[in-house]
Design a protein around this motif. Structure first.
Motif, PDB file in Angstrom:
ATOM      1  N   VAL A  73     -38.455  37.394  -0.359  1.00 46.33           N
ATOM      2  CA  VAL A  73     -37.725  36.851  -0.265  1.00 46.33           C
ATOM      3  C   VAL A  73     -37.720  35.413  -1.484  1.00 46.33           C
ATOM      4  CG1 VAL A  73     -36.832  34.596   1.294  1.00 46.33           C
ATOM      5  CG2 VAL A  73     -37.129  37.056   2.067  1.00 46.33           C
ATOM      6  N   GLY A  74     -39.001  35.291  -1.452  1.00 41.54           N
ATOM      7  CA  GLY A  74     -39.092  34.214  -2.904  1.00 41.54           C
ATOM      8  C   GLY A  74     -38.772  34.604  -3.649  1.00 41.54           C
ATOM      9  N   ILE A  75     -39.350  35.863  -4.956  1.00 38.89           N
ATOM     10  CA  ILE A  75     -38.616  36.547  -5.077  1.00 38.89           C
ATOM     11  C   ILE A  75     -37.397  36.673  -5.991  1.00 38.89           C
ATOM     12  CG2 ILE A  75     -38.419  38.451  -6.772  1.00 38.89           C
ATOM     13  CD1 ILE A  75     -41.445  38.897  -6.080  1.00 38.89           C
ATOM     14  N   PHE A  76     -36.625  37.305  -4.985  1.00 38.63           N
ATOM     15  CA  PHE A  76     -35.258  37.543  -5.096  1.00 38.63           C
ATOM     16  C   PHE A  76     -34.376  36.450  -4.428  1.00 38.63           C
ATOM     17  CE2 PHE A  76     -37.131  42.128  -3.944  1.00 38.63           C
ATOM     18  CZ  PHE A  76     -36.599  42.106  -5.410  1.00 38.63           C
ATOM     19  N   LEU A  77     -34.998  35.583  -3.384  1.00 37.92           N
ATOM     20  CA  LEU A  77     -34.058  34.211  -3.113  1.00 37.92           C
ATOM     21  C   LEU A  77     -34.069  32.938  -3.953  1.00 37.92           C
ATOM     22  CD1 LEU A  77     -31.447  34.291  -0.891  1.00 37.92           C
ATOM     23  CD2 LEU A  77     -33.333  33.481   0.794  1.00 37.92           C
ATOM     24  N   PHE A  78     -35.099  32.393  -3.653  1.00 38.11           N
ATOM     25  CA  PHE A  78     -35.926  31.713  -4.637  1.00 38.11           C
ATOM     26  C   PHE A  78     -36.434  31.257  -6.470  1.00 38.11           C
ATOM     27  CE2 PHE A  78     -36.720  31.368   0.315  1.00 38.11           C
ATOM     28  CZ  PHE A  78     -35.689  30.143   0.131  1.00 38.11           C
ATOM     29  N   LYS A  79     -36.257  32.800  -6.661  1.00 31.12           N
ATOM     30  CA  LYS A  79     -36.509  33.184  -8.520  1.00 31.12           C
ATOM     31  C   LYS A  79     -38.093  32.563  -7.909  1.00 31.12           C
ATOM     32  CE  LYS A  79     -31.731  34.126  -8.302  1.00 31.12           C
ATOM     33  NZ  LYS A  79     -31.741  34.806  -7.550  1.00 31.12           N
ATOM     34  N   GLU A  80     -38.604  33.058  -7.826  1.00 33.84           N
ATOM     35  CA  GLU A  80     -39.784  32.588  -7.844  1.00 33.84           C
ATOM     36  C   GLU A  80     -40.818  33.906  -9.018  1.00 33.84           C
ATOM     37  OE1 GLU A  80     -42.520  32.718  -3.229  1.00 33.84           O
ATOM     38  OE2 GLU A  80     -41.602  31.135  -3.513  1.00 33.84           O
ATOM     39  N   PRO A  81     -41.484  33.334  -9.723  1.00 34.23           N
ATOM     40  CA  PRO A  81     -42.259  34.861 -10.421  1.00 34.23           C
ATOM     41  C   PRO A  81     -42.459  36.093 -10.025  1.00 34.23           C
ATOM     42  CG  PRO A  81     -44.051  33.101 -10.695  1.00 34.23           C
ATOM     43  CD  PRO A  81     -42.852  32.428  -9.172  1.00 34.23           C
ATOM     44  N   SER A  82     -42.107  36.807 -10.820  1.00 32.64           N
ATOM     45  CA  SER A  82     -42.551  38.384 -10.418  1.00 32.64           C
ATOM     46  C   SER A  82     -43.446  39.261 -11.588  1.00 32.64           C
ATOM     47  CB  SER A  82     -40.899  39.165  -9.636  1.00 32.64           C
ATOM     48  OG  SER A  82     -40.047  38.904 -11.157  1.00 32.64           O
ATOM     49  N   ASP A  83     -44.268  38.765 -11.990  1.00 33.01           N
ATOM     50  CA  ASP A  83     -45.258  39.358 -12.586  1.00 33.01           C
ATOM     51  C   ASP A  83     -46.151  40.667 -12.659  1.00 33.01           C
ATOM     52  OD1 ASP A  83     -47.822  38.505 -11.514  1.00 33.01           O
ATOM     53  OD2 ASP A  83     -47.025  36.521 -12.240  1.00 33.01           O
ATOM     54  N   PHE A  84     -46.988  41.224 -13.286  1.00 29.10           N
ATOM     55  CA  PHE A  84     -47.319  42.041 -12.899  1.00 29.10           C
ATOM     56  C   PHE A  84     -48.299  42.041 -11.691  1.00 29.10           C
ATOM     57  CE2 PHE A  84     -51.446  45.387 -12.661  1.00 29.10           C
ATOM     58  CZ  PHE A  84     -50.416  46.034 -13.625  1.00 29.10           C
ATOM     59  N   TRP A  85     -49.188  40.747 -11.868  1.00 30.08           N
ATOM     60  CA  TRP A  85     -50.314  40.565 -11.131  1.00 30.08           C
ATOM     61  C   TRP A  85     -49.637  40.508 -10.001  1.00 30.08           C
ATOM     62  CZ3 TRP A  85     -54.725  43.329 -11.983  1.00 30.08           C
ATOM     63  CH2 TRP A  85     -55.122  43.642 -13.391  1.00 30.08           C
ATOM     64  N   ARG A  86     -48.738  40.120  -9.368  1.00 35.29           N
ATOM     65  CA  ARG A  86     -47.946  39.753  -8.194  1.00 35.29           C
ATOM     66  C   ARG A  86     -47.803  40.811  -7.486  1.00 35.29           C
ATOM     67  NH1 ARG A  86     -43.872  34.251  -6.770  1.00 35.29           N
ATOM     68  NH2 ARG A  86     -45.379  34.605  -4.680  1.00 35.29           N
ATOM     69  N   ILE A  87     -47.354  41.670  -8.352  1.00 36.78           N
ATOM     70  CA  ILE A  87     -46.169  43.199  -7.746  1.00 36.78           C
ATOM     71  C   ILE A  87     -46.937  43.706  -7.233  1.00 36.78           C
ATOM     72  CG2 ILE A  87     -44.801  44.960  -8.305  1.00 36.78           C
ATOM     73  CD1 ILE A  87     -43.241  41.979  -8.020  1.00 36.78           C
ATOM     74  N   PHE A  88     -48.538  43.804  -8.048  1.00 29.17           N
ATOM     75  CA  PHE A  88     -49.243  44.608  -7.395  1.00 29.17           C
ATOM     76  C   PHE A  88     -50.433  44.352  -6.405  1.00 29.17           C
ATOM     77  CE2 PHE A  88     -54.102  45.175  -8.494  1.00 29.17           C
ATOM     78  CZ  PHE A  88     -54.375  46.516  -8.376  1.00 29.17           C
ATOM     79  N   PHE A  89     -50.691  42.844  -6.617  1.00 28.32           N
ATOM     80  CA  PHE A  89     -51.013  42.639  -5.100  1.00 28.32           C
ATOM     81  C   PHE A  89     -50.663  43.309  -3.531  1.00 28.32           C
ATOM     82  CE2 PHE A  89     -54.162  40.451  -7.782  1.00 28.32           C
ATOM     83  CZ  PHE A  89     -55.391  41.673  -7.556  1.00 28.32           C
ATOM     84  N   LEU A  90     -49.183  43.151  -4.263  1.00 23.87           N
ATOM     85  CA  LEU A  90     -47.586  42.748  -2.976  1.00 23.87           C
ATOM     86  C   LEU A  90     -48.115  44.434  -2.684  1.00 23.87           C
ATOM     87  CD1 LEU A  90     -45.542  42.228  -1.483  1.00 23.87           C
ATOM     88  CD2 LEU A  90     -44.131  42.720  -2.978  1.00 23.87           C
ATOM     89  N   PHE A  91     -48.231  45.181  -3.758  1.00 20.53           N
ATOM     90  CA  PHE A  91     -48.272  46.394  -3.078  1.00 20.53           C
ATOM     91  C   PHE A  91     -49.921  47.282  -2.693  1.00 20.53           C
ATOM     92  CE2 PHE A  91     -44.907  47.230  -6.101  1.00 20.53           C
ATOM     93  CZ  PHE A  91     -43.721  48.512  -5.329  1.00 20.53           C
ATOM     94  N   MET A  92     -50.964  46.655  -2.748  1.00 17.19           N
ATOM     95  CA  MET A  92     -51.767  46.980  -2.405  1.00 17.19           C
ATOM     96  C   MET A  92     -51.563  46.351  -0.976  1.00 17.19           C
ATOM     97  SD  MET A  92     -54.259  47.866  -3.904  1.00 17.19           S
ATOM     98  CE  MET A  92     -55.269  47.469  -3.703  1.00 17.19           C
ATOM     99  N   LEU A  93     -51.274  44.653  -0.423  1.00 20.41           N
ATOM    100  CA  LEU A  93     -51.173  44.686   0.721  1.00 20.41           C
ATOM    101  C   LEU A  93     -50.167  46.006   2.050  1.00 20.41           C
ATOM    102  CD1 LEU A  93     -51.451  41.878   2.537  1.00 20.41           C
ATOM    103  CD2 LEU A  93     -48.859  41.357   2.382  1.00 20.41           C
ATOM    104  N   ILE A  94     -49.560  45.511   1.043  1.00 19.77           N
ATOM    105  CA  ILE A  94     -48.446  46.731   1.407  1.00 19.77           C
ATOM    106  C   ILE A  94     -49.108  48.349   1.787  1.00 19.77           C
ATOM    107  CG2 ILE A  94     -46.964  48.542   1.927  1.00 19.77           C
ATOM    108  CD1 ILE A  94     -45.122  45.958   0.189  1.00 19.77           C
ATOM    109  N   ALA A  95     -50.192  47.978   1.029  1.00 17.32           N
ATOM    110  CA  ALA A  95     -50.825  49.812   1.490  1.00 17.32           C
ATOM    111  C   ALA A  95     -51.470  49.598   1.746  1.00 17.32           C
ATOM    112  CB  ALA A  95     -51.513  50.021  -0.101  1.00 17.32           C
ATOM    113  N   SER A  96     -52.359  48.685   2.714  1.00 20.42           N
ATOM    114  CA  SER A  96     -53.081  47.871   3.567  1.00 20.42           C
ATOM    115  C   SER A  96     -52.470  48.316   4.988  1.00 20.42           C
ATOM    116  CB  SER A  96     -54.025  46.766   3.327  1.00 20.42           C
ATOM    117  OG  SER A  96     -54.635  46.600   1.825  1.00 20.42           O
ATOM    118  N   ILE A  97     -51.427  47.790   4.954  1.00 21.03           N
ATOM    119  CA  ILE A  97     -50.271  47.011   6.183  1.00 21.03           C
ATOM    120  C   ILE A  97     -50.597  48.076   6.444  1.00 21.03           C
ATOM    121  CG2 ILE A  97     -48.289  47.004   7.142  1.00 21.03           C
ATOM    122  CD1 ILE A  97     -48.605  44.917   5.334  1.00 21.03           C
ATOM    123  N   LEU A  98     -50.058  50.007   5.713  1.00 17.77           N
ATOM    124  CA  LEU A  98     -50.018  51.385   6.093  1.00 17.77           C
ATOM    125  C   LEU A  98     -51.388  51.795   6.421  1.00 17.77           C
ATOM    126  CD1 LEU A  98     -47.867  51.853   3.977  1.00 17.77           C
ATOM    127  CD2 LEU A  98     -46.973  51.594   5.787  1.00 17.77           C
ATOM    128  N   GLY A  99     -52.452  51.718   5.442  1.00 21.17           N
ATOM    129  CA  GLY A  99     -53.468  52.061   6.120  1.00 21.17           C
ATOM    130  C   GLY A  99     -54.175  52.586   7.822  1.00 21.17           C
TER     131      GLY A  99
END
Length: 105
Positions: A73-99
Motif C-alpha cells: 500500500v505504501g509503495i502503490f498508494l503513498f509513493k514510497e520507495p520500491s528499491d531492490f532491497w525493499r522488494i527483496f525483503f518483502l519477498f523474503m517476508l512473503i516466503a516466510s509466511i508461506l513457509g
C-alpha cells in the motif's frame, strides 16, 4: 476455516494501517471510523483463527500479511520507495509466511 479467518484478519490489518495514515492523527472522522472498524474486525478474526491454529504461527502470519500488505500500500498508494532491497525483503517476508503455513498442521 481458521486459515480463512487469519487471511481476512491480516487484510483488515492492512485496512487499519491504511486508514491510520489517512486519518491524519485521527482528525479525519471518516478514516478514523474506518480504522476502528478494521482494527476490531482484524482482532476478532485473529481470535477466531487462534482457536484452532497455534498462536505463534497465527500471529506471525497475521502480522506478516499486515506488514507485507502495508508495504505494498505504501509503495502503490503513498509513493514510497520500491528499491531492490525493499522488494527483496518483502519477498523474503512473503516466503516466510508461506513457509509457516506449509509447516503448520
Amino acid at each position: 476455516m481458521a486459515w480463512l479467518f487469519l487471511i481476512l484478519g491480516g487484510l483488515f490489518e492492512v485496512g487499519f494501517t491504511t486508514c491510520l495514515k489517512y486519518s491524519n492523527n485521527f482528525s479525519n472522522t471518516k478514516w478514523s471510523i474506518g480504522f476502528f472498524i478494521c482494527i476490531t474486525l482484524s482482532f476478532i478474526l485473529l481470535n477466531k483463527a487462534v482457536q484452532t491454529l497455534p498462536i505463534g504461527t497465527a500471529y506471525a502470519v497475521w502480522t506478516g500479511i499486515g506488514a507485507a500488505g502495508s508495504v505494498l500500500v505504501g509503495i502503490f498508494l503513498f509513493k514510497e520507495p520500491s528499491d531492490f532491497w525493499r522488494i527483496f525483503f518483502l519477498f523474503m517476508l512473503i516466503a516466510s509466511i508461506l513457509g509457516l503455513k506449509m509447516v503448520s498442521k
